[in-house]
Design a protein around this motif. Sequence first.
Motif, short mmCIF file in Angstrom:
data_model
loop_
_atom_site.label_atom_id
_atom_site.label_comp_id
_atom_site.label_asym_id
_atom_site.label_seq_id
_atom_site.Cartn_x
_atom_site.Cartn_y
_atom_site.Cartn_z
N VAL A 150 -30.69 15.26 8.54
CA VAL A 150 -29.30 14.84 8.32
C VAL A 150 -28.37 15.62 9.25
CG1 VAL A 150 -27.41 14.87 6.64
CG2 VAL A 150 -29.66 14.04 5.97
N ILE A 151 -28.61 16.93 9.34
CA ILE A 151 -27.77 17.76 10.22
C ILE A 151 -27.93 17.33 11.67
CG2 ILE A 151 -27.44 20.11 11.10
CD1 ILE A 151 -28.06 21.13 8.34
N LEU A 152 -29.15 17.01 12.07
CA LEU A 152 -29.39 16.54 13.44
C LEU A 152 -28.67 15.22 13.70
CD1 LEU A 152 -30.91 17.12 16.08
CD2 LEU A 152 -32.80 15.79 15.16
N GLY A 153 -28.67 14.33 12.73
CA GLY A 153 -27.95 13.06 12.87
C GLY A 153 -26.44 13.27 13.02
N ILE A 154 -25.89 14.17 12.21
CA ILE A 154 -24.46 14.47 12.30
C ILE A 154 -24.14 15.08 13.66
CG2 ILE A 154 -22.63 15.95 11.36
CD1 ILE A 154 -23.94 15.57 8.60
#
Length: 131
Positions: free
Chosen positions: A7-11
């Motif tokens: 999720v952090i990588l997507g953000i």
Amino acid sequence: MQAFSGVILGIQMLAALGMIGLILIQHGKGADMGAAFGSGSSGSLFGASGSANFLSRTTGILAAVFFVCTLALAYLGNTRPASTGSVLENTPAASIPAPAAVSKDVPAPVANDVPAPVQQPVATTEPAPAK
């Protein structure tokens, strides 16, 4: 933990793409001189300098989000498991196979199996008879 880092990588990727787009849309410093003389950008949605403030603020916010996501991914990437010790200590002991047995069908080597070198006769050249 894997889902959280995903999720952090997507953000982080969305923030990076948003920053790229906003930076490409912004005008340079020399573009403000045309607006001062009424080049038509003063009638835009944000006014003469309103778009620059909005775009620069949004770019700054996306840069901060990108920075925080980068630090979070670096922290999550460096976390170590609770177990300590060497990798070699955790592997099972490998058994060493016994050497192959010598078969009785194969004859033992004899010392005279290698042939002796054959000597070639030395060619001598005699001078040709004089005429």
